[in-house]
Design an enzyme around this catalytic site. Structure first.
Site, mmCIF file in Angstrom:
data_model
loop_
_atom_site.group_PDB
_atom_site.id
_atom_site.type_symbol
_atom_site.label_atom_id
_atom_site.label_comp_id
_atom_site.label_asym_id
_atom_site.label_seq_id
_atom_site.Cartn_x
_atom_site.Cartn_y
_atom_site.Cartn_z
ATOM 1 N N ASP A 298 -8.008 -5.495 -0.706
ATOM 2 C CA ASP A 298 -8.471 -6.075 -2.009
ATOM 3 C C ASP A 298 -8.074 -7.542 -1.593
ATOM 4 O OD1 ASP A 298 -9.440 -4.283 -3.741
ATOM 5 O OD2 ASP A 298 -7.417 -3.526 -4.164
ATOM 6 N N HIS B 71 0.928 -1.098 -0.071
ATOM 7 C CA HIS B 71 -0.054 -0.177 -0.124
ATOM 8 C C HIS B 71 0.944 1.223 0.081
ATOM 9 C CE1 HIS B 71 -3.005 2.656 0.879
ATOM 10 N NE2 HIS B 71 -4.050 1.725 0.622
#
Ligand SMILES: CC(=O)SCCNC(=O)CCNC(=O)[C@H](O)C(C)(C)COP(=O)(O)OP(=O)(O)OC[C@H]1O[C@@H](n2cnc3c(N)ncnc32)[C@H](O)[C@@H]1OP(=O)(O)O
Ligand SMILES: O=C([O-])CC(=O)C(=O)O
Length: 372
Positions: free
Chosen positions: A308, A257
Site C-alpha cells: 500500500d 505486515h
C-alpha cells in the site's frame, strides 16, 4: 481452548492459488517478480482461475468475455444518482453496487460450476465499470461506456477519464493490477471464503470481501498513505512528522505486515514505478518524501513498506482521486477473491472456529423489576 489473537500463524485452509513462503510471493507457483515484469492482468486472472497460464486463444477468449460483459445495468447508475454524493465513500458505493448487481443477475442463486464461472466473468468485468461510473457521476459527469477493443487496464482508465490513456499509464496500471491480484489468506479473502462456505452466493462473498478490504489496516491503507503524504506537504517536514507519530505510538500507514518479515516483494516494483512516474509528471517530491519516510520507519521500527505504501504515489501520478485507491485495489483483488470462492465451492466445508470464553460464569437471572 486457547485463542490465537488475530489468528496469527493459524493455517485455516489448503489452497493452490497463491503462496507466501520465506517472504516470496507466487501465484500458482509463478514468482510475482516474473508476473509483474511480463504478464497482463487478464493473463493473471486466467492463471488464478484455471491454475495455468492461458495460450493465445484462451487469453483472447477471456479478454473478449471481459470486454463484452463490462456494461452495468442502468439501475445501478440511477442508484448512484440518489446518493448524498459528497458524503459517500467510493468503497461504500462499490460494496452497495456489487450487492445490487446481484439483484439483476438471473443466475445469482444458480450454484452450478458453469453458472458460478459465468458470474465470475461478469463480476470481474463489471467491477471496474462500477468504480469508474461512480467516480464520474459524483462529479456530475456522464459515465463512459466500456470499449470492447481495449484491454482491462486501458479500459478502466478510459472509462474513468473519458479519453484514451497513454502507453506509460496503461503499463503502470496493468502492473499495479497484477501485483494486487491475490495474496493467500489475507483478511478480505478469508472473509469471502467464510461467507461462501455457508453456500451463500458469489455476490454475497464479494460484497463481504469489499467490506473487509475497506478497513485502514488492510486495503484502506493506500488512501491513508496519500493523506499522510499530503499532510506532510514537503520533504523537509517528513522527519518531524514521522518521529512525532512514532513517539505517540501511532501507526504509519503502508508499513508492517502480518506475514512478511523481511519485506513485501511487491513494494520494490511499486517503488520503482513511483520513482519513474513522479519524474514523468514532475512531482518528484512524493517519491522523495516516501523514501525519507521509509528510511526512518525501517531504521526506527524495522518495519518495511507493504504493497500500500508506494502504490499511493503511483495512483496519484496516474491522476486518480485519492479515495479511489482502495476501490482500485478491489478491482484487482476481485480476481483473487473469485478464485478463492470457486476453490472453496469445489471442496466446501462450513468454516466455523471456536471462541475462548472470557465472560462471567454461573450467573443467576434477576427479574427486571429487581435489577438496579
Ligand atoms: C494490503 C494490506 O493489507 S497490507 C497492510 C496494510 N495496512 C497498513 O499499512 C496499516 C499499518 N500497518 C499495520 O497496522 C500492521 O502492520 C498490520 C495490520 C499490517 C499487521 O499487523 P499485525 O501483524 O497485527 O501487527 P500489530 O498491529 O500487532 O503490530 C505489532 C507491533 O508493531 C507495531 N506496528 C505494526 N505496524 C506498524 C506501523 N505501520 N507503524 C508503526 N508501528 C507498527 C505495532 O504498534 C506493534 O507494536 P507493539 O508491539 O509495541 O505494540
Ligand atoms: O496478506 C495480507 O495480510 C494483506 C496483504 O498484503 C494483501 O492482502 O495484499
Amino acid at each position: 481452548m486457547t485463542a490465537t489473537r488475530g489468528l496469527e500463524g493459524v493455517v485455516a485452509t489448503t489452497s493452490s492459488i497463491s503462496s507466501i513462503i520465506d517472504d516470496t510471493l507466487t501465484y500458482v507457483g509463478y514468482n510475482i517478480d516474473d508476473l509483474a515484469q511480463n504478464a497482463s492482468f487478464e493473463e493473471v486472472v486466467y492463471l488464478l482461475w484455471h491454475r495455468k497460464l492461458p495460450n493465445k486463444e484462451q487469453l483472447e477468449e477471456l479478454r473478449k468475455q471481459l470486454a463484452e460483459n463490462a456494461s452495468i445495468p442502468n439501475e445501478i447508475l440511477e442508484h448512484f444518482k440518489t446518493y448524498p454524493i459528497d458524503k459517500v465513500h467510493p468503497m461504500a458505493a462499490l460494496r452497495t453496487a456489487v450487492s445490487l448487481l446481484g439483484l439483476y443477475d438471473e443466475e445469482a442463486d444458480n450454484m452450478s460450476d458453469e453458472a458460478n464461472y459465468r458470474k465470475a466473468i461478469r463480476l470481474q468485468a463489471k467491477i471496474s465499470t462500477i468504480v469508474a461510473a461512480f467516480a464520474r457521476i459524483r462529479k456530475g459527469l456522464e459515465p463512459v461506456q466500456p470499449r470492447t477493443d481495449l484491454g482491462f487496464a486501458a479500459n478502466f482508465l478510459y472509462m474513468l477519464k473519458g479519453e484514451e490513456p497513454d502507453q506509460t499509464s496503461i503499463e503502470a496500471f496493468n502492473k499495479a493490477l497484477v501485483l494486487h491480484a491475490d495474496h493467500e489468506l489475507n483478511a478480505s479473502t478469508f472473509t469471502a471464503r467464510v461467507c461462501v462456505a455457508t453456500l451463500s452466493d458469489i455476490y454475497s462473498g464479494i460484497t463481504a470481501a469489499i467490506g473487509a478490504l475497506k478497513g485502514p489496516l488492510h486495503g484502506g491503507a493506500n488512501e491513508r498513505v496519500m493523506r499522510m503524504l499530503t499532510e506532510i506537504g514537503e520533504p523537509e517536514n517528513v522527519e518531524s512528522y514521522i518521529r512525532e507519530k512514532l513517539a505517540n505510538k501511532e501507526k504509519i500507514m503502508g508499513f508492517g505486515h502480518r506475514v512478511y518479515r523481511k519485506g513485501d516483494p511487491r513494494a520494490k516494483h511499486l517503488k520503482e514505478m513511483s520513482r519513474r512516474l513522479t519524474e514523468i509528471t514532475g512531482e518528484t517530491k512524493w517519491y522523495e518524501m516516501s523514501t525519507k519516510i521509509e528510511e526512518i520507519v525501517t531504521s526506527e521500527k524495522s518495519l518495511p513498506p507493504n504493497v500500500d505504501f508506494y502504490s499511493a504515489s503511483v495512483y496519484h501520478c496516474l491522476g486518480i482521486d485519492h479515495d479511489l485507491f482502495t476501490p482500485i485495489f478491489a478491482i484487482s483483488r476481485t480476481s483473487g477473491w473469485l478464485a478463492h470462492i470457486l476453490e472453496q465451492y469445489e471442496n466446501n466445508r462450513l468454516i466455523r472456529p471456536r471462541a475462548e470464553y472470557t465472560g462471567p460464569e454461573k450467573q443467576v437471572f434477576i427479574p427486571i423489576e429487581k435489577r438496579s
